[in-house]
Design a protein around this motif. Structure first.
Motif, PDB file in Angstrom:
ATOM      1  N   GLY A 298      35.058   7.453  33.810  1.00 39.01           N
ATOM      2  CA  GLY A 298      33.859   8.186  34.206  1.00 39.01           C
ATOM      3  C   GLY A 298      34.084   9.614  34.649  1.00 39.01           C
ATOM      4  O   GLY A 298      33.409  10.533  34.181  1.00 39.01           O
ATOM      5  N   VAL A 299      35.039   9.814  35.549  1.00 43.08           N
ATOM      6  CA  VAL A 299      35.225  11.135  36.155  1.00 43.08           C
ATOM      7  C   VAL A 299      36.032  12.075  35.266  1.00 43.08           C
ATOM      8  O   VAL A 299      35.620  13.220  35.026  1.00 43.08           O
ATOM      9  N   VAL A 300      37.176  11.614  34.781  1.00 46.60           N
ATOM     10  CA  VAL A 300      38.062  12.474  33.988  1.00 46.60           C
ATOM     11  C   VAL A 300      37.371  13.069  32.766  1.00 46.60           C
ATOM     12  O   VAL A 300      37.509  14.275  32.504  1.00 46.60           O
ATOM     13  N   PRO A 301      36.602  12.286  31.969  1.00 41.66           N
ATOM     14  CA  PRO A 301      35.917  12.891  30.814  1.00 41.66           C
ATOM     15  C   PRO A 301      35.006  14.049  31.194  1.00 41.66           C
ATOM     16  O   PRO A 301      34.856  15.003  30.426  1.00 41.66           O
ATOM     17  N   GLN A 302      34.408  13.984  32.389  1.00 41.36           N
ATOM     18  CA  GLN A 302      33.542  15.074  32.834  1.00 41.36           C
ATOM     19  C   GLN A 302      34.357  16.282  33.289  1.00 41.36           C
ATOM     20  O   GLN A 302      33.995  17.431  33.021  1.00 41.36           O
ATOM     21  N   LEU A 303      35.476  16.031  33.948  1.00 40.98           N
ATOM     22  CA  LEU A 303      36.341  17.133  34.403  1.00 40.98           C
ATOM     23  C   LEU A 303      36.974  17.861  33.228  1.00 40.98           C
ATOM     24  O   LEU A 303      37.313  19.046  33.325  1.00 40.98           O
ATOM     25  N   GLU A 304      37.145  17.156  32.115  1.00 41.58           N
ATOM     26  CA  GLU A 304      37.749  17.766  30.928  1.00 41.58           C
ATOM     27  C   GLU A 304      36.777  18.674  30.174  1.00 41.58           C
ATOM     28  O   GLU A 304      37.203  19.463  29.338  1.00 41.58           O
ATOM     29  N   SER A 308      32.188  21.911  33.115  1.00 40.46           N
ATOM     30  CA  SER A 308      31.982  20.927  34.182  1.00 40.46           C
ATOM     31  C   SER A 308      32.024  21.598  35.556  1.00 40.46           C
ATOM     32  O   SER A 308      32.865  22.450  35.828  1.00 40.46           O
ATOM     33  N   ASN A 309      31.078  21.206  36.416  1.00 45.87           N
ATOM     34  CA  ASN A 309      31.093  21.694  37.799  1.00 45.87           C
ATOM     35  C   ASN A 309      31.264  20.538  38.778  1.00 45.87           C
ATOM     36  O   ASN A 309      30.948  20.656  39.967  1.00 45.87           O
ATOM     37  N   MET A 310      31.745  19.404  38.268  1.00 49.53           N
ATOM     38  CA  MET A 310      31.953  18.235  39.122  1.00 49.53           C
ATOM     39  C   MET A 310      33.109  18.469  40.085  1.00 49.53           C
ATOM     40  O   MET A 310      34.123  19.072  39.760  1.00 49.53           O
ATOM     41  N   LYS A 311      32.930  17.966  41.311  1.00 53.53           N
ATOM     42  CA  LYS A 311      33.959  18.051  42.335  1.00 53.53           C
ATOM     43  C   LYS A 311      34.210  16.672  42.940  1.00 53.53           C
ATOM     44  O   LYS A 311      33.296  15.857  43.069  1.00 53.53           O
TER      45      LYS A 311
END
Length: 315
Positions: A298-304, A308-311
């Motif tokens: 879930g998280v890594v695909p968004q960080l890649e 992405s502005n996910m923290k």
């Protein structure tokens, strides 16, 4: 999947046996008064035994030798990792990155992933309290979740008017359903709908409908109807979050996304609250494995993603 029960007594990470080994034990100390007990004057005792050590002295000496060996024993890397997880929320971003990278790379290795292809987290992926923040304010923010969220959440207005279905703006990951309930009480002051993504009293199917905005119908049929409700905040355990992330992903006609989607999520909070034995969501066996899989899927695909502005934030 673990992490959905209220508590766990099997609190070890990636293996069997106690990780906080004998080197931390203090139970072998022997009072010096034991050796000063008066000797018996029984007439049945024959000969002079003053040159021989008493049985109490032998036991005391043996225990001291065992304690010395235990104190000299090296601390295992797993024990150090668990100790590093205690108070990690107040550490620097660099320390948090190293901690999560160690857990993540180990989990990927255990699952047979190529180490060279394993994603590596950087300080830019983590939220940290701004430099110069007063220490008392920092301590207060890490005790009150509603106050803490004012840091990583960039817009309170968007939080209150969240429009995205199935993808909360903030996802808080906890180690148990009981802890999730505690945090939801802390969030009540924000007067926002909070999605309950843990196993207590809720099935996966009910939570799927919840994320879609479905509510019970007002008619006598007891059916459900769609509403405009969108959850800007979700609180859940790693096992249930992972199950929702995977739910329906491979069904015919699906878009490849599960019931829970992180494509619009901006903040993922790891609640590092420690249980009675000092374990948190990152180091508890019941939750650590699922948490690493949740990161991977879930998280890594968004960080890649480039934009992405996910923290990731540690509370």
């Amino acid at each position: 999947m673990g992490g959905d029960d209220l508590a766990s007594d099997d609190e070890y990470i990636y293996g069997s046996g106690s990780l906080l080994g004998a080197s931390f034990s203090d139970n072998d100390s022997v009072s010096s008064e034991i050796g000063n007990q008066p000797q018996s004057s029984s007439k049945k005792r024959k000969g002079n035994n003053t040159d021989k050590p008493s049985s109490v002295e032998v036991v005391s000496s043996s225990k001291k030798r065992r304690k010395k060996k235990k104190d000299d024993a090296p601390v295992s890397s797993k024990s150090l990792l668990i100790l590093a997880g205690r108070g990690i929320a107040l550490d620097s971003a660099e320390s948090q990155v190293k901690f999560i990278n160690t857990l993540y790379s180990h989990s990927m290795k255990m699952n047979g992933n190529n180490e060279a292809e394993t994603f590596s987290f950087t300080p830019e992926h983590f939220y940290t309290t701004p430099l110069g923040t007063d220490e008392k304010i920092k301590q207060f923010q890490h005790k009150k979740l509603d106050a803490f969220l004012k840091g990583p959440v960039t817009s309170t207005k968007r939080l209150k008017n969240w429009k995205h279905e199935c993808s909360p703006m903030v996802i808080i990951v906890t180690l148990s359903a009981r802890r999730s309930v505690e945090l939801m009480k802390e969030l009540s002051s924000m007067k926002l709908p909070v999605a309950k993504l843990f196993a207590k009293h809720f099935t996966v199917e009910e939570q799927v409908e919840m994320l879609k905005g479905a509510v019970k119908g007002s008619g006598g049929g007891g059916g459900k109807k769609r509403s405009d409700r969108r959850y800007s905040i979700a609180v859940g355990t790693p096992g249930r979050l992972l199950a929702l992330l995977q739910h329906g992903r491979n069904e015919e006609g699906s878009d490849g996304l599960g019931a829970l989607r992180l494509n619009h999520t901006e903040v993922v909070v790891f609640d590092t609250h420690e249980d009675s034995k000092g374990f948190n969501v990152c180091t508890l066996k019941d939750t650590s494995s699922d948490l690493m899989d949740f990161l991977k899927e879930g998280v890594v695909p968004q960080l890649e993603r480039k934009k992405s502005n996910m923290k990731i934030a540690m509370f």
